[in-house]
Write a protein that holds these residues in place. Structure first.
Motif, PDB file in Angstrom:
ATOM      1  N   LEU A 181      48.610  44.488  15.910  1.00 20.53           N
ATOM      2  CA  LEU A 181      47.360  44.930  16.533  1.00 20.53           C
ATOM      3  C   LEU A 181      46.324  45.260  15.451  1.00 20.53           C
ATOM      4  CD1 LEU A 181      46.307  45.319  19.452  1.00 20.53           C
ATOM      5  CD2 LEU A 181      46.619  47.764  19.118  1.00 20.53           C
ATOM      6  N   PHE A 182      46.750  45.969  14.413  1.00 20.62           N
ATOM      7  CA  PHE A 182      45.849  46.303  13.314  1.00 20.62           C
ATOM      8  C   PHE A 182      45.323  45.031  12.636  1.00 20.62           C
ATOM      9  CE2 PHE A 182      45.716  46.572   8.646  1.00 20.62           C
ATOM     10  CZ  PHE A 182      44.613  47.392   8.483  1.00 20.62           C
ATOM     11  N   PHE A 199      48.804  48.759   4.743  1.00 16.16           N
ATOM     12  CA  PHE A 199      47.581  48.342   5.446  1.00 16.16           C
ATOM     13  C   PHE A 199      46.495  47.939   4.442  1.00 16.16           C
ATOM     14  CE2 PHE A 199      47.511  50.295  10.026  1.00 16.16           C
ATOM     15  CZ  PHE A 199      48.595  49.502  10.356  1.00 16.16           C
ATOM     16  N   CYS A 246      44.728  53.653  11.702  1.00 16.45           N
ATOM     17  CA  CYS A 246      45.579  54.846  11.710  1.00 16.45           C
ATOM     18  C   CYS A 246      47.068  54.524  11.645  1.00 16.45           C
ATOM     19  CB  CYS A 246      45.292  55.674  12.957  1.00 16.45           C
ATOM     20  SG  CYS A 246      45.722  54.833  14.491  1.00 16.45           S
ATOM     21  N   GLY A 247      47.453  53.351  12.159  1.00 17.07           N
ATOM     22  CA  GLY A 247      48.862  52.970  12.117  1.00 17.07           C
ATOM     23  C   GLY A 247      49.665  53.348  13.350  1.00 17.07           C
ATOM     24  N   ALA A 248      49.000  53.889  14.369  1.00 11.91           N
ATOM     25  CA  ALA A 248      49.729  54.275  15.587  1.00 11.91           C
ATOM     26  C   ALA A 248      50.382  53.070  16.246  1.00 11.91           C
ATOM     27  CB  ALA A 248      48.779  54.949  16.579  1.00 11.91           C
ATOM     28  N   CYS A 249      49.708  51.912  16.120  1.00 10.55           N
ATOM     29  CA  CYS A 249      50.247  50.696  16.734  1.00 10.55           C
ATOM     30  C   CYS A 249      51.615  50.359  16.151  1.00 10.55           C
ATOM     31  CB  CYS A 249      49.270  49.536  16.574  1.00 10.55           C
ATOM     32  SG  CYS A 249      48.489  49.421  14.954  1.00 10.55           S
ATOM     33  N   CYS A 287      38.696  49.737  15.164  1.00  7.22           N
ATOM     34  CA  CYS A 287      40.021  50.111  14.627  1.00  7.22           C
ATOM     35  C   CYS A 287      39.839  50.970  13.382  1.00  7.22           C
ATOM     36  CB  CYS A 287      40.826  48.856  14.295  1.00  7.22           C
ATOM     37  SG  CYS A 287      42.253  49.187  13.233  1.00  7.22           S
ATOM     38  N   ILE A 288      40.513  52.131  13.372  1.00  8.88           N
ATOM     39  CA  ILE A 288      40.370  53.059  12.253  1.00  8.88           C
ATOM     40  C   ILE A 288      41.563  52.994  11.301  1.00  8.88           C
ATOM     41  CG2 ILE A 288      38.798  54.656  13.431  1.00  8.88           C
ATOM     42  CD1 ILE A 288      41.217  56.333  14.232  1.00  8.88           C
ATOM     43  N   CYS A 295      46.839  53.162  21.143  1.00  9.83           N
ATOM     44  CA  CYS A 295      45.740  53.021  20.179  1.00  9.83           C
ATOM     45  C   CYS A 295      44.610  53.983  20.526  1.00  9.83           C
ATOM     46  CB  CYS A 295      45.222  51.591  20.186  1.00  9.83           C
ATOM     47  SG  CYS A 295      43.743  51.383  19.170  1.00  9.83           S
ATOM     48  N   PRO A 296      44.215  54.843  19.585  1.00  9.79           N
ATOM     49  CA  PRO A 296      43.150  55.811  19.894  1.00  9.79           C
ATOM     50  C   PRO A 296      41.814  55.124  20.154  1.00  9.79           C
ATOM     51  CG  PRO A 296      43.724  55.903  17.562  1.00  9.79           C
ATOM     52  CD  PRO A 296      44.746  55.025  18.227  1.00  9.79           C
ATOM     53  N   LYS A 297      41.684  53.876  19.737  1.00  3.58           N
ATOM     54  CA  LYS A 297      40.428  53.164  19.948  1.00  3.58           C
ATOM     55  C   LYS A 297      40.556  52.117  21.051  1.00  3.58           C
ATOM     56  CE  LYS A 297      38.819  55.833  17.225  1.00  3.58           C
ATOM     57  NZ  LYS A 297      37.786  56.819  17.595  1.00  3.58           N
TER      58      LYS A 297
HETATM   59  S1  SF4 Z   1      46.467  52.049  16.635  1.00  4.02           S
HETATM   60 FE1  SF4 Z   1      44.473  51.082  17.010  1.00  4.02          FE
HETATM   61  S2  SF4 Z   1      43.069  52.145  15.608  1.00  4.02           S
HETATM   62 FE2  SF4 Z   1      45.127  52.637  14.879  1.00  4.02          FE
HETATM   63  S3  SF4 Z   1      45.561  51.012  13.331  1.00  4.02           S
HETATM   64 FE3  SF4 Z   1      46.382  50.270  15.273  1.00  4.02          FE
HETATM   65  S4  SF4 Z   1      44.745  49.006  16.145  1.00  4.02           S
HETATM   66 FE4  SF4 Z   1      43.786  50.308  14.530  1.00  4.02          FE
END
Ligand code: SF4
Ligand code: HEM
Ligand code: FES
Lengths: 211, 245
Positions: free
Chosen positions: B176-177, B120, B162-165, B159-160, B224-226
């Motif tokens: 998404l990130f 990232f 985090c990598g959840a996407c 967007c933080i 996504c947490p956001k």
């Molecule tokens: S899950 Fe959302 S907050 Fe986390 S990296 Fe992906 S887009 Fe950003």
């Protein structure tokens, strides 16, 4: 995926409407099939439209499959270690996860379908009969399993379109915000209508409404 | 409450790793998920065992460090919540909870639940910035920004990283990130001059890192947490097609 998929969708719209001519009777449907082969004559050679369509469709199908295989291979490489827990879809259900195997089922269907109604190889009337007779013979009540197979395959096509349609717009960056949600709903309605239109023909023949 | 945990243990990048089962007792429903892991780790340390390694920093949902896959869902099933903000009251007493690291080739496991999200950073280095001569801060209203653009850019900017996407995507895609960053910078006047080169370099870097391709499954935005919307991916594709022309 988006561009080739869009070509296939345009074909499906034309194909569905063309098939509906079957309800206008034998002459109308056969004349339509004949027209497909002779349109533009004598200025253009016979089968110009049909051959062009076939070439574009074949290219679109091959490129569509090539893109799908490339994506699937990249996905496999991007996640060499799988999750131990079975993943539950957090998004809008399971339909989007049927695209890969669903696509394979649809291709197998198209192969059968061409052998059936285009080349007549697996059709009781064979290649010599008119398109109308081929359709009617193909979906006789005694051949209910053919109809059942068509129904299953067409539902698969519908699911494929349900995701593919709005996804194509998203990939080409043509939607956003409220429009995306509208398009998503529109894709479901459109796919359902298209598939019902296709299903009408084999079902009508099998229940004896069209003879 | 008492829980059975099945946790991914891996000594280092070279270790093949395995799931190990632990019992944790006397967990308060008011604890966060990370505090519950702290309880486990305190016990493991007392018993002379190696504590479970996991990433965390702010513990208030803003740094993006604490990702893990809980019962098959990135950051757990609670929507729009990071793992550090997930509370144990969402779990049932006696439940079995599986915990795994993000799974993606570009996110190699460092130890246990910790993965290296350097990929990232390299995507950001490829274009996730604006080039301006530094100096004293300009007046806030010296460059007007349309309200709609400001809102959309701000939404994307939440967007933080985090990598959840990536973890949730069946294709292991980082769209998404990457798209959130591209949208956030591209919509604002300061990011305008580099809008075309940014989208091309960032997308190239994303592909070079070995992330998969997006097929619009929507699994990313769901975890996504956001709550970053799929709209940013459409925006990225639109910008990319325009820049590639
Ligand atoms: S899950 Fe959302 S907050 Fe986390 S990296 Fe992906 S887009 Fe950003
Ligand atoms: C119940 C639904 C369907 C019926 C009754 C039907 C009927 C037919 C008929 C009669 C033909 C031959 C036309 C002719 O020779 O002039 C044909 C051709 C074809 N059909 Fe269908 N069809 C159906 C659904 C589908 C679907 C869902 C697909 C694709 C997913 C499809 C793909 C094709 C193709 C590729 C051809 C060949 C076109 C060509 O030769 O140029 N069909 N169909
Ligand atoms: S620890 Fe910072 S977001 Fe969870």
């Amino acid at each position: 995926m988006a561009v080739t998929g869009a070509m296939l969708v345009l074909f499906l719209i034309g194909h569905m409407i063309g098939n509906a001519k079957l309800f206008l009777g034998k002459e109308s449907f056969n004349a339509y099939a004949e027209w497909l082969r002779t349109v533009g004559e004598p200025a253009l050679p016979a089968r110009t439209l049909l051959t062009l369509t076939e070439i574009v469709l074949a290219a679109a199908v091959i490129l569509h499959m090539w893109a799908a295989v490339t994506l699937a291979r990249r996905a496999a490489k991007a996640r060499p270690v799988k999750y131990a827990t079975k993943k539950k879809s957090q998004a809008n259900g399971y339909v989007v996860h049927t695209m890969r195997y669903g696509g394979v089922i649809v291709v197998l269907f198209v192969v059968w379908h061409l052998l059936d109604l285009t080349f007549g190889v697996v059709n009781p009337e064979g290649f010599a009969a008119t398109p109308y007779d081929r359709v009617v013979a193909g979906f006789q009540p005694s051949r209910w399993w053919v109809t059942a197979f068509y129904v299953a395959a067409l539902v698969m096509v519908g699911l494929h379109l349900r995701h593919g349609l709005w996804s194509a717009f998203q990939t080409l960056g043509l939607v956003g915000g409220r429009n995306r949600r509208l398009l998503n709903a529109g894709a479901a309605v459109f796919s359902a209508l298209l598939i019902l239109g296709f299903l009408a023909v084999p079902i009508a023949v099998t229940i004896g409404a069209v003879k | 409450m008492n829980l059975t945990l099945k946790v991914w243990r891996q000594n280092g990048p070279a270790d093949s790793g395995r799931m190990v089962t632990y019992q944790v007792t006397d967990v308060s429903p008011d604890m966060s998920f990370l505090e519950m892991l702290d309880v486990l780790n305190e016990r493991l340390i007392l018993e002379g065992d190696d504590p479970v390694a996991f990433d965390h920093d702010c513990r208030e949902g803003i740094c993006g460090m604490c990702g893990m896959v809980i019962n098959g869902v990135a950051h757990g099933e609670q929507k729009a919540t990071t793992t550090c903000q997930l509370h144990m009251r969402h779990f049932e007493d006696g439940a079995t909870v599986t915990i795994e690291p993000w799974r993606a080739a570009p996110f190699p496991v460092v130890k246990d639940l910790v993965v290296d999200r350097g990929a990232f950073d390299r995507i950001i280095q490829a274009g996730g910035f604006i080039s301006v001569p530094a100096g004293s801060a300009p007046d806030a209203h010296s460059v007007p920004v349309k309200k709609d653009d400001a809102d959309a850019a701000f939404d994307a900017a939440t967007c933080i990283g985090c990598g959840a996407c990536v973890a949730a995507c069946p294709n292991g895609s980082a769209s998404l990130f990457t798209a959130a960053k591209i949208t956030h910078l591209g919509l604002l006047p300061q990011g305008g001059p580099e809008r075309d080169s940014r989208v091309v370099s960032m997308v190239e870097q994303m592909d070079a890192e070995g992330f998969g391709g997006c097929t619009n499954t929507g699994e990313c935005t769901a975890v996504c947490p956001k709550g970053i919307s799929l709209d940013v991916i459409a925006q990225m594709n639109r910008d990319y097609l325009k820049a590639a022309k």
